[in-house]
Scaffold this active site. Structure first.
Site, PDB file in Angstrom:
ATOM      1  N   ASP A 143       0.828  -1.211   0.000  1.00  0.00           N
ATOM      2  CA  ASP A 143       0.000   0.000   0.000  1.00  0.00           C
ATOM      3  C   ASP A 143       0.864   1.264   0.000  1.00  0.00           C
ATOM      4  O   ASP A 143       1.991   1.252   0.489  1.00  0.00           O
ATOM      5  CB  ASP A 143      -0.910  -0.017   1.241  1.00  0.00           C
ATOM      6  CG  ASP A 143      -2.089   0.935   1.105  1.00  0.00           C
ATOM      7  OD1 ASP A 143      -2.341   1.425  -0.015  1.00  0.00           O
ATOM      8  OD2 ASP A 143      -2.770   1.176   2.121  1.00  0.00           O
ATOM      9  N   GLY A 144       0.326   2.331  -0.573  1.00  0.00           N
ATOM     10  CA  GLY A 144       0.972   3.642  -0.493  1.00  0.00           C
ATOM     11  C   GLY A 144       1.599   4.141  -1.787  1.00  0.00           C
ATOM     12  O   GLY A 144       2.315   5.143  -1.777  1.00  0.00           O
ATOM     13  N   ASN A 154     -10.915  -2.422  -5.379  1.00  0.00           N
ATOM     14  CA  ASN A 154     -10.138  -1.519  -6.243  1.00  0.00           C
ATOM     15  C   ASN A 154     -10.793  -1.301  -7.616  1.00  0.00           C
ATOM     16  O   ASN A 154     -10.474  -0.341  -8.311  1.00  0.00           O
ATOM     17  CB  ASN A 154      -8.696  -2.018  -6.433  1.00  0.00           C
ATOM     18  CG  ASN A 154      -7.827  -1.889  -5.200  1.00  0.00           C
ATOM     19  OD1 ASN A 154      -6.930  -2.693  -4.973  1.00  0.00           O
ATOM     20  ND2 ASN A 154      -8.072  -0.878  -4.370  1.00  0.00           N
ATOM     21  N   ARG A 160     -12.154   2.212  -8.270  1.00  0.00           N
ATOM     22  CA  ARG A 160     -11.299   3.396  -8.510  1.00  0.00           C
ATOM     23  C   ARG A 160     -11.647   4.001  -9.872  1.00  0.00           C
ATOM     24  O   ARG A 160     -12.316   3.356 -10.694  1.00  0.00           O
ATOM     25  CB  ARG A 160      -9.829   2.973  -8.487  1.00  0.00           C
ATOM     26  CG  ARG A 160      -9.397   2.597  -7.083  1.00  0.00           C
ATOM     27  CD  ARG A 160      -7.904   2.502  -6.962  1.00  0.00           C
ATOM     28  NE  ARG A 160      -7.553   2.194  -5.581  1.00  0.00           N
ATOM     29  CZ  ARG A 160      -6.330   2.244  -5.094  1.00  0.00           C
ATOM     30  NH1 ARG A 160      -5.320   2.571  -5.884  1.00  0.00           N
ATOM     31  NH2 ARG A 160      -6.104   1.963  -3.828  1.00  0.00           N
ATOM     32  N   ARG A 208       2.138  -4.970   6.096  1.00  0.00           N
ATOM     33  CA  ARG A 208       1.398  -3.932   5.379  1.00  0.00           C
ATOM     34  C   ARG A 208       2.237  -2.661   5.422  1.00  0.00           C
ATOM     35  O   ARG A 208       2.709  -2.245   6.483  1.00  0.00           O
ATOM     36  CB  ARG A 208       0.026  -3.641   5.984  1.00  0.00           C
ATOM     37  CG  ARG A 208      -0.712  -2.594   5.123  1.00  0.00           C
ATOM     38  CD  ARG A 208      -2.139  -2.354   5.516  1.00  0.00           C
ATOM     39  NE  ARG A 208      -2.764  -1.471   4.536  1.00  0.00           N
ATOM     40  CZ  ARG A 208      -3.992  -1.573   4.090  1.00  0.00           C
ATOM     41  NH1 ARG A 208      -4.768  -2.526   4.525  1.00  0.00           N
ATOM     42  NH2 ARG A 208      -4.470  -0.716   3.197  1.00  0.00           N
TER      43      ARG A 208
HETATM   44  C1  IPE Z   1      -5.374  -2.696  -0.256  1.00  0.00           C
HETATM   45  O1  IPE Z   1      -5.002  -1.378  -0.520  1.00  0.00           O
HETATM   46  C2  IPE Z   1      -5.403  -3.474  -1.535  1.00  0.00           C
HETATM   47  C3  IPE Z   1      -4.107  -3.639  -2.191  1.00  0.00           C
HETATM   48  C4  IPE Z   1      -2.957  -3.347  -1.696  1.00  0.00           C
HETATM   49  C5  IPE Z   1      -4.179  -4.242  -3.490  1.00  0.00           C
HETATM   50  P1  IPE Z   1      -6.095  -0.236  -0.631  1.00  0.00           P
HETATM   51  O2  IPE Z   1      -5.388   1.030  -0.800  1.00  0.00           O
HETATM   52  O3  IPE Z   1      -7.109  -0.592  -1.652  1.00  0.00           O
HETATM   53  O4  IPE Z   1      -6.772  -0.350   0.815  1.00  0.00           O
HETATM   54  P2  IPE Z   1      -7.786   0.620   1.576  1.00  0.00           P
HETATM   55  O5  IPE Z   1      -8.964   0.815   0.700  1.00  0.00           O
HETATM   56  O6  IPE Z   1      -7.079   1.902   1.853  1.00  0.00           O
HETATM   57  O7  IPE Z   1      -8.124  -0.129   2.828  1.00  0.00           O
HETATM   58  C1  IPE Z   2      -1.422   0.322  -3.455  1.00  0.00           C
HETATM   59  O1  IPE Z   2      -1.225   1.701  -3.466  1.00  0.00           O
HETATM   60  C2  IPE Z   2      -1.666  -0.237  -4.841  1.00  0.00           C
HETATM   61  C3  IPE Z   2      -3.041  -0.667  -5.085  1.00  0.00           C
HETATM   62  C4  IPE Z   2      -4.031  -0.700  -4.216  1.00  0.00           C
HETATM   63  C5  IPE Z   2      -3.349  -1.106  -6.429  1.00  0.00           C
HETATM   64  P1  IPE Z   2      -2.439   2.717  -3.497  1.00  0.00           P
HETATM   65  O2  IPE Z   2      -2.795   2.991  -4.910  1.00  0.00           O
HETATM   66  O3  IPE Z   2      -3.556   2.224  -2.652  1.00  0.00           O
HETATM   67  O4  IPE Z   2      -1.772   3.993  -2.835  1.00  0.00           O
HETATM   68  P2  IPE Z   2      -2.428   4.979  -1.781  1.00  0.00           P
HETATM   69  O5  IPE Z   2      -2.958   4.152  -0.659  1.00  0.00           O
HETATM   70  O6  IPE Z   2      -3.507   5.712  -2.506  1.00  0.00           O
HETATM   71  O7  IPE Z   2      -1.301   5.854  -1.366  1.00  0.00           O
HETATM   72 MG    MG Z   3      -4.019   2.447  -0.660  1.00  0.00          MG
END
Ligand code: IPE
Ligand code: IPE
Ligand code: MG
Length: 248
Positions: A21-22, A69, A72, A189
C-alpha cells in the site's frame, strides 16, 4: 551486525504475505502522478521477490488488486491492468533467473482477457520452478473467497459428493483459492495503515502482523529484512502459555 546477518535462516517464515500500500501517496509526496507510484511499486515487487527467494522463503503472496479496487477511477484501473500485462511480459526473465513460480488467487474471471492471457503464459512458463512461489492476489476479496467456498460446498452436498457431517476446517480450506498454499506466518502492510482490507481473512487467523511506515515504492531489501528480524523476535503462542512454549 547488518540486519541481514541478524536473520536466523533456520527459522524463516515459510510464507510471507504483503499488502503493498501507499503507491499513490508516494507519488504525491514527489509531486508525481499516481501512476508513477504504481510503476515504482513494480520495482519494489522485483526487489522483494528476489530478496525473499534469496533468503529461502517458500511462498510470497502479494496483494496487487482488490475487488474493491475496481471502484477506482476507470483510468487508474485501466492503467493498473496495462501495467500488470507489461510487467508480466517484461519480468519473465526475472522469474526464470530466480526460479520463481507464479500462481494467482482471486476472481480471475473478472480480469480483462489480455491480463488473463499474460498470467497464464507466465504461469505455464514457470510451472516447474520450485525455489519460491509468488502468489499474486488479483481481483481478490477474502469475503468473496469465503462465500464462494460455501457455495461450492453446498453444491457438493447437493450432489452427494460431501455430506454435512464431513465439513470441518480441513475440508473448508480445500474450497478456498489458497487450497494448495500454507497459511502465512508473517503479514506485512506498508504505508502506515493498520487494517486488513479484506485480505486472507481465514488464512491470517494466527499470522504475525508487521506494519511498516514506508510507502510500498520505498519498501526494499533492508525493510524486508527488518520485518523478518522482527518476526523472529516474537513468541508465537497459539493460545498456550509462554512456559508451555519454552517447554518449562
Ligand atoms: C489494499 O489497498 C489493496 C491492495 C494493496 C491491493 P487499498 O489502498 O485498496 O486499501 P484501503 O482501501 O485503503 O483499505
Ligand atoms: C497500493 O497503493 C496499490 C493498489 C491498491 C493497487 P495505493 O494505490 O492504494 O496507494 P495509496 O494508498 O492511494 O497511497
Ligand atoms: Mg491504498
Amino acid at each position: 551486525m547488518s540486519l541481514k546477518e541478524k536473520i536466523d535462516i533456520e527459522r524463516l517464515p515459510n510464507h510471507v504475505a504483503i499488502i503493498m500500500d501507499g503507491n499513490g501517496r508516494w507519488a504525491k509526496s514527489k509531486g508525481k502522478e499516481r501512476f508513477c507510484g504504481h510503476q515504482e511499486g513494480v520495482e519494489s515487487v522485483r526487489v522483494i521477490a528476489e530478496t525473499a527467494a534469496e533468503l529461502g522463503i517458500q511462498y510470497l503472496t502479494l496483494y496487487a488488486f482488490s475487488k474493491e479496487n475496481w471502484n477506482r477511477p476507470t483510468e487508474e484501473v485501466n492503467a493498473l491492468m496495462n501495467l500488470l500485462v507489461m510487467t508480466l511480459e517484461s519480468e519473465l526473465e526475472t522469474f526464470k533467473k530466480n526460479g520463481i513460480k507464479l500462481d494467482v488467487i482471486g476472481d480471475i474471471d473478472n480480469l480483462p482477457q489480455e491480463s488473463r492471457t499474460a498470467l497464464s503464459n507466465v504461469m505455464a512458463a514457470t510451472e516447474s520452478f520450485n525455489r519460491m512461489t509468488m502468489v499474486l492476489a488479483l481481483s481478490y476479496s477474502a469475503r468473496w473467497e469465503i462465500v464462494n467456498a460455501i457455495r461450492n460446498i453446498a453444491i457438493d452436498v447437493e450432489n452427494q459428493q460431501l455430506n454435512s457431517e464431513m465439513i470441518n476446517e480441513k475440508i473448508f480450506t480445500k474450497y478456498l483459492t489458497t487450497c494448495n498454499i500454507p497459511d502465512p506466518e508473517l503479514l506485512i502492510r506498508t504505508s502506515g495503515e493498520y487494517r486488513i482490507s479484506n485480505f486472507l481473512l481465514w488464512q491470517l487467523a494466527y499470522t504475525e502482523l508487521f506494519f511498516s511506515q514506508k510507502y510500498w515504492p520505498e519498501f526494499r531489501r533492508e525493510e524486508f529484512y527488518e520485518a523478518v528480524v522482527d518476526f523472529q523476535g516474537r513468541e508465537r503462542r497459539f493460545g498456550k502459555t509462554s512456559e508451555q512454549i519454552k517447554g518449562k
